[in-house]
Design a protein around this motif. Structure first.
Motif, PDB file in Angstrom:
ATOM      1  N   GLY A 106       0.823  -1.197   0.000  1.00 11.27           N
ATOM      2  CA  GLY A 106       0.000   0.000   0.000  1.00 11.27           C
ATOM      3  C   GLY A 106       0.849   1.235   0.000  1.00 11.27           C
ATOM      4  O   GLY A 106       2.065   1.183   0.185  1.00 11.27           O
ATOM      5  N   GLU A 107       0.181   2.350  -0.178  1.00 13.37           N
ATOM      6  CA  GLU A 107       0.894   3.596  -0.295  1.00 13.37           C
ATOM      7  C   GLU A 107       1.587   3.974   1.002  1.00 13.37           C
ATOM      8  O   GLU A 107       1.139   3.588   2.088  1.00 13.37           O
ATOM      9  CB  GLU A 107      -0.073   4.708  -0.687  1.00 13.37           C
ATOM     10  CG  GLU A 107       0.685   5.829  -1.331  1.00 13.37           C
ATOM     11  CD  GLU A 107      -0.218   6.936  -1.797  1.00 13.37           C
ATOM     12  OE1 GLU A 107       0.066   7.473  -2.865  1.00 13.37           O
ATOM     13  OE2 GLU A 107      -1.183   7.267  -1.107  1.00 13.37           O
ATOM     14  N   SER A 108       2.648   4.709   0.886  1.00 14.59           N
ATOM     15  CA  SER A 108       3.319   5.248   2.066  1.00 14.59           C
ATOM     16  C   SER A 108       2.309   6.055   2.874  1.00 14.59           C
ATOM     17  O   SER A 108       1.642   6.937   2.347  1.00 14.59           O
ATOM     18  CB  SER A 108       4.468   6.139   1.596  1.00 14.59           C
ATOM     19  OG  SER A 108       4.983   6.873   2.682  1.00 14.59           O
ATOM     20  N   GLY A 109       2.159   5.700   4.159  1.00 14.64           N
ATOM     21  CA  GLY A 109       1.210   6.406   5.013  1.00 14.64           C
ATOM     22  C   GLY A 109      -0.204   5.853   4.969  1.00 14.64           C
ATOM     23  O   GLY A 109      -1.127   6.444   5.526  1.00 14.64           O
ATOM     24  N   TYR A 122      -4.918   1.745   0.794  1.00 13.10           N
ATOM     25  CA  TYR A 122      -4.789   3.114   0.324  1.00 13.10           C
ATOM     26  C   TYR A 122      -5.546   3.996   1.304  1.00 13.10           C
ATOM     27  O   TYR A 122      -6.713   3.703   1.625  1.00 13.10           O
ATOM     28  CB  TYR A 122      -5.371   3.246  -1.095  1.00 13.10           C
ATOM     29  CG  TYR A 122      -5.081   4.578  -1.738  1.00 13.10           C
ATOM     30  CD1 TYR A 122      -3.922   4.765  -2.471  1.00 13.10           C
ATOM     31  CD2 TYR A 122      -5.966   5.648  -1.581  1.00 13.10           C
ATOM     32  CE1 TYR A 122      -3.645   6.002  -3.042  1.00 13.10           C
ATOM     33  CE2 TYR A 122      -5.692   6.875  -2.155  1.00 13.10           C
ATOM     34  CZ  TYR A 122      -4.532   7.045  -2.880  1.00 13.10           C
ATOM     35  OH  TYR A 122      -4.256   8.266  -3.441  1.00 13.10           O
ATOM     36  N   ALA A 123      -4.918   5.017   1.803  1.00 12.00           N
ATOM     37  CA  ALA A 123      -5.554   5.983   2.716  1.00 12.00           C
ATOM     38  C   ALA A 123      -6.353   5.316   3.833  1.00 12.00           C
ATOM     39  O   ALA A 123      -7.505   5.666   4.073  1.00 12.00           O
ATOM     40  CB  ALA A 123      -6.431   6.949   1.917  1.00 12.00           C
ATOM     41  N   ARG A 125      -3.548  10.365  -8.852  1.00 16.75           N
ATOM     42  CA  ARG A 125      -4.395   9.966  -7.713  1.00 16.75           C
ATOM     43  C   ARG A 125      -5.728  10.699  -7.770  1.00 16.75           C
ATOM     44  O   ARG A 125      -5.769  11.909  -7.920  1.00 16.75           O
ATOM     45  CB  ARG A 125      -3.695  10.294  -6.402  1.00 16.75           C
ATOM     46  CG  ARG A 125      -2.467   9.475  -6.178  1.00 16.75           C
ATOM     47  CD  ARG A 125      -1.895   9.720  -4.796  1.00 16.75           C
ATOM     48  NE  ARG A 125      -0.698   8.921  -4.632  1.00 16.75           N
ATOM     49  CZ  ARG A 125       0.480   9.218  -5.159  1.00 16.75           C
ATOM     50  NH1 ARG A 125       0.613  10.319  -5.863  1.00 16.75           N
ATOM     51  NH2 ARG A 125       1.512   8.426  -4.992  1.00 16.75           N
ATOM     52  N   GLN A 126      -6.784   9.940  -7.606  1.00 15.05           N
ATOM     53  CA  GLN A 126      -8.118  10.532  -7.628  1.00 15.05           C
ATOM     54  C   GLN A 126      -8.629  10.696  -6.207  1.00 15.05           C
ATOM     55  O   GLN A 126      -8.405   9.819  -5.373  1.00 15.05           O
ATOM     56  CB  GLN A 126      -9.084   9.634  -8.416  1.00 15.05           C
ATOM     57  CG  GLN A 126      -8.628   9.312  -9.829  1.00 15.05           C
ATOM     58  CD  GLN A 126      -8.624  10.550 -10.715  1.00 15.05           C
ATOM     59  OE1 GLN A 126      -9.569  11.339 -10.699  1.00 15.05           O
ATOM     60  NE2 GLN A 126      -7.543  10.730 -11.478  1.00 15.05           N
ATOM     61  N   LEU A 127      -9.308  11.788  -5.967  1.00 13.93           N
ATOM     62  CA  LEU A 127      -9.844  12.034  -4.628  1.00 13.93           C
ATOM     63  C   LEU A 127     -10.747  10.900  -4.154  1.00 13.93           C
ATOM     64  O   LEU A 127     -10.730  10.530  -2.990  1.00 13.93           O
ATOM     65  CB  LEU A 127     -10.611  13.352  -4.608  1.00 13.93           C
ATOM     66  CG  LEU A 127      -9.732  14.567  -4.330  1.00 13.93           C
ATOM     67  CD1 LEU A 127     -10.504  15.842  -4.547  1.00 13.93           C
ATOM     68  CD2 LEU A 127      -9.162  14.501  -2.915  1.00 13.93           C
ATOM     69  N   GLU A 128     -11.498  10.325  -5.071  1.00 12.22           N
ATOM     70  CA  GLU A 128     -12.463   9.306  -4.622  1.00 12.22           C
ATOM     71  C   GLU A 128     -11.781   8.018  -4.142  1.00 12.22           C
ATOM     72  O   GLU A 128     -12.385   7.226  -3.456  1.00 12.22           O
ATOM     73  CB  GLU A 128     -13.518   9.003  -5.702  1.00 12.22           C
ATOM     74  CG  GLU A 128     -12.998   8.427  -6.993  1.00 12.22           C
ATOM     75  CD  GLU A 128     -12.861   9.494  -8.095  1.00 12.22           C
ATOM     76  OE1 GLU A 128     -12.637  10.684  -7.725  1.00 12.22           O
ATOM     77  OE2 GLU A 128     -12.967   9.148  -9.270  1.00 12.22           O
ATOM     78  N   TRP A 129     -10.486   7.827  -4.474  1.00 15.77           N
ATOM     79  CA  TRP A 129      -9.792   6.645  -3.936  1.00 15.77           C
ATOM     80  C   TRP A 129      -9.719   6.709  -2.419  1.00 15.77           C
ATOM     81  O   TRP A 129      -9.606   5.703  -1.742  1.00 15.77           O
ATOM     82  CB  TRP A 129      -8.344   6.551  -4.445  1.00 15.77           C
ATOM     83  CG  TRP A 129      -8.209   6.372  -5.919  1.00 15.77           C
ATOM     84  CD1 TRP A 129      -9.204   6.234  -6.842  1.00 15.77           C
ATOM     85  CD2 TRP A 129      -6.986   6.313  -6.648  1.00 15.77           C
ATOM     86  NE1 TRP A 129      -8.673   6.105  -8.098  1.00 15.77           N
ATOM     87  CE2 TRP A 129      -7.316   6.151  -8.000  1.00 15.77           C
ATOM     88  CE3 TRP A 129      -5.636   6.390  -6.282  1.00 15.77           C
ATOM     89  CZ2 TRP A 129      -6.348   6.049  -9.001  1.00 15.77           C
ATOM     90  CZ3 TRP A 129      -4.674   6.289  -7.274  1.00 15.77           C
ATOM     91  CH2 TRP A 129      -5.035   6.119  -8.622  1.00 15.77           C
ATOM     92  N   ALA A 130      -9.701   7.921  -1.891  1.00 21.63           N
ATOM     93  CA  ALA A 130      -9.488   8.087  -0.451  1.00 21.63           C
ATOM     94  C   ALA A 130     -10.805   8.285   0.304  1.00 21.63           C
ATOM     95  O   ALA A 130     -10.800   8.636   1.470  1.00 21.63           O
ATOM     96  CB  ALA A 130      -8.556   9.274  -0.202  1.00 21.63           C
ATOM     97  N   LEU A 131     -11.930   8.062  -0.372  1.00 17.67           N
ATOM     98  CA  LEU A 131     -13.214   8.288   0.318  1.00 17.67           C
ATOM     99  C   LEU A 131     -13.477   7.182   1.333  1.00 17.67           C
ATOM    100  O   LEU A 131     -13.007   6.085   1.201  1.00 17.67           O
ATOM    101  CB  LEU A 131     -14.351   8.343  -0.701  1.00 17.67           C
ATOM    102  CG  LEU A 131     -14.331   9.591  -1.590  1.00 17.67           C
ATOM    103  CD1 LEU A 131     -15.524   9.596  -2.528  1.00 17.67           C
ATOM    104  CD2 LEU A 131     -14.320  10.863  -0.745  1.00 17.67           C
TER     105      LEU A 131
END
Ligand SMILES: Nc1ncnc2c1ncn2[C@@H]1O[C@H](COP(=O)(O)OP(=O)(O)OP(=O)(O)O)[C@@H](O)[C@H]1O
Ligand SMILES: Nc1ncnc2c1ncn2[C@@H]1O[C@H](COP(=O)(O)OP(=O)(O)OP(=O)(O)O)[C@@H](O)[C@H]1O
Ligand SMILES: [Mg+2]
Ligand SMILES: [Mg+2]
Lengths: 277, 252
Positions: free
Chosen positions: A40-43, A228-229, A271-277
């Protein structure tokens, strides 16, 4: 396959002066006697997920879950004493910052010996021999010298392997390994993976293998969770990585520099904002 | 070639242990030079020696042709040469905010324009301004590593010593950081000496590299030689095979 660990809707957040940081936002999975990869992404919350299982979430953080259960024990409500006992013996974690999780004022060898002697009553002599044998097993050259070194006197990869040796000597049923091979050159990396692999296939250990190295995870693990997020965005059989559906996972596969490809600049994710919803 | 940095017959020992055994490298201005090799082979020790942090017992290091003192480095040196340490946990003070960590090198070197530089540096490493007042112990491993890179870049040095600068980053963030490093090198004509255990990363970033084993340089080659498999040392060949990933059958 029998389930040893159940994680259901795990949430970890940190209240800070500037607001609440939600590190883990509803993570669920189960683990049997298998190798589960988390990439997964850093953080994105990988380490905090591992720490929550271990009971190493910082005291000021808020943690909740519908279920966080290891072999019938409710980890969230278990008394601190039970958790400590579990942590020393049945569950172990290789932390992402091995050199700083080792005791800075004690030699590497003595730390391994002390771990061994809390588990088994063995003579001083035998403990030393077994600690050195374990350092050799993780491909440390000149193990007798390294036995007497302090953590600040070993290289990045040697510190990682010392930590691995210490965890292996404890012989846990569940091992959370957080980026355990990120500082190792590829030849040594494979040897260390070979050891972990054997523990899973021969001793039936459950392994959570946190890594940012997708290629490594897909060749080593049975299943892979992609974060992710703070959330799991995808779960795949490791062999099926090529068919990843989430654009983050797909993007990951495409932006690695590989031998012989010549792409400057490297492709990056949009990166799309909706990935982090 | 007139080297901007060179190590000549460098030896570093800890008691009787030789961490570097007669090592020589030459790095040309504007070049990106890679170091690969076994864990414990002396890669970090070599970078640290250049930064004045390893106990050099023999040989010398020159910068712009001028020999450096065995140990002492002045302020001007660190203005010109910055190092990103291998360990993102050890290299940042845990009780300092990101803002303070980035402020410090600017203050030491009397660089103006702190506000703008800090915001730009954070943005460049993909951490927005919301990270500015976090303490470093509140960051993930990869976030710390990016702060360490931002901190080295912020004073615009000429030479960067990069010790596994992307080892804690996932491929997506790694690609962004590598692109950033390439772009600033091009724009500001920087020189890099970069350690990485990832051959894909090293060959992507560096024109030439040295392979280390046991405190010695065992092979020197160009990235295109490595990619084409024109190798002479068995150790380098093993590295190539192993970089294809884990194969269960050959496991121990
Ligand atoms: N003590 C803390 N206080 C506030 N936020 C924190 C703290 N520890 C971690 N975080 C935040 O929680 C999020 C998840 O962190 P975590 O360490 O789990 O990430 P990770 O997936 O392991 O990343 P990496 O691959 O970079 O190690 C990050 O955004 C991080 O900044
Ligand atoms: N302060 C010290 N005291 C004793 N030995 C040391 C000290 N610092 C480094 N060494 C030794 O020097 C050798 C080289 O270490 P170095 O950190 O340079 O390796 P490296 O190539 O960077 O490895 P890695 O890839 O694992 O980071 C190691 O065997 C290490 O134990
Ligand atoms: Mg982490
Ligand atoms: Mg090193």
């Amino acid at each position: 396959m029998s389930t040893m660990l159940t994680v259901d809707d795990l949430r970890v957040s940190f209240p800070t002066r500037t607001g609440l940081i939600e590190a883990v936002r509803g993570v669920s999975f189960t683990l049997g006697r298998e190798r589960l990869g988390i990439v997964g992404e850093s953080g994105s919350g990988k380490s905090q997920t591992g720490r929550a299982i271990m009971g190493l979430t910082p005291a000021h953080a808020k943690i909740s879950a519908n279920k966080l259960n290891f072999d019938g024990i409710d980890l969230l409500t278990a008394p601190a004493k039970t958790r400590r006992a579990l942590r020393g013996s049945r569950i172990a974690m290789i932390l992402q910052d091995p050199k700083y999780s080792l005791n800075p004022v004690m030699s590497i060898g003595r730390q391994i010996v002390e771990t061994l002697r809390t588990h088994e009553s063995v003579s001083r002599r035998e403990a030393r021999d077994r600690a050195i044998a374990m350092l050799e097993a993780v491909q440390i050259r000149d193990a007798a010298r390294v036995f007497d070194l302090h953590p600040h006197e070993v290289s990045g990869g040697m510190g990682q392997r010392a930590m691995i040796a210490m965890m292996l000597i404890a012989g846990p049923e569940l091992l959370v390994a957080d980026e355990p091979t990120s500082a190792l050159d590829v030849t040594v990396q494979l040897e260390v993976l070979g050891i972990l692999d054997k523990l899973v296939s021969e001793r039936g250990m459950g392994l959570i293998f946190i890594s940012h190295d997708l290629r490594l995870v897909s060749s080593f693990c049975d299943r892979v969770i992609v974060m992710y997020a703070g959330k799991i965005v995808e779960e795949l059989a490791a062999s099926d990585l090529g068919n990843a559906k989430h654009p983050y996972t797909q993007g990951l596969l495409n932006c690695m520099p590989t031998l012989g490809t010549n792409r400057h600049p490297l492709p990056v994710l949009d990166r799309q904002l909706e990935w982090a919803l | 070639m007139t080297a901007i940095v060179s190590a000549e017959n460098l030896t570093v020992s800890f008691d009787d242990f030789l961490a570097l055994d007669n090592v020589s490298i030459d790095v040309a201005p504007g070049e990106s030079f890679g170091l690969v090799g076994e864990s414990g082979s002396g890669k970090s020790t070599l970078l640290r020696a250049i930064a004045g942090l390893s106990p050099v017992t023999d040989g010398r290091i020159t910068l712009d042709g001028k020999p450096l003192d065995v140990k002492y480095r002045d302020k001007a040196f660190y203005r010109q040469v910055q190092m990103v340490f291998q360990d993102p946990y050890g290299s940042l003070h845990p009780r300092q905010t990101v803002d303070r960590l980035l402020q410090e090198p600017l203050a030491i070197h009397g660089v103006a324009d702190a506000e703008r530089r800090i915001l730009r540096a954070l943005d460049e490493v993909g951490l927005g301004s919301s990270f500015r007042f976090r303490y470093s112990h509140q960051l993930s491993g990869g976030q710390r590593q990016r702060i360490a890179i931002a901190r080295a870049l912020i004073i615009e040095p000429q030479i960067m010593l990069l010790d596994e600068p992307t080892s804690a980053l996932d491929a997506s963030v790694q690609a962004e950081v590598l692109n950033l490093l390439e772009q600033v090198r091009r724009d500001r004509k920087l020189t890099y000496i970069m350690v990485s255990h990832d051959l894909g990363v090293v060959t992507h970033m560096c024109e030439r590299l040295a392979v280390m084993k046991n405190g010695k340089v065992v092979e020197r080659l160009s990235s295109s030689d490595l990619v084409a498999g024109r190798l002479s040392e068995d150790y380098t060949k093993n590295l190539m095979v192993a970089s294809k990933g884990f194969v269960r059958d050959v496991a121990v």
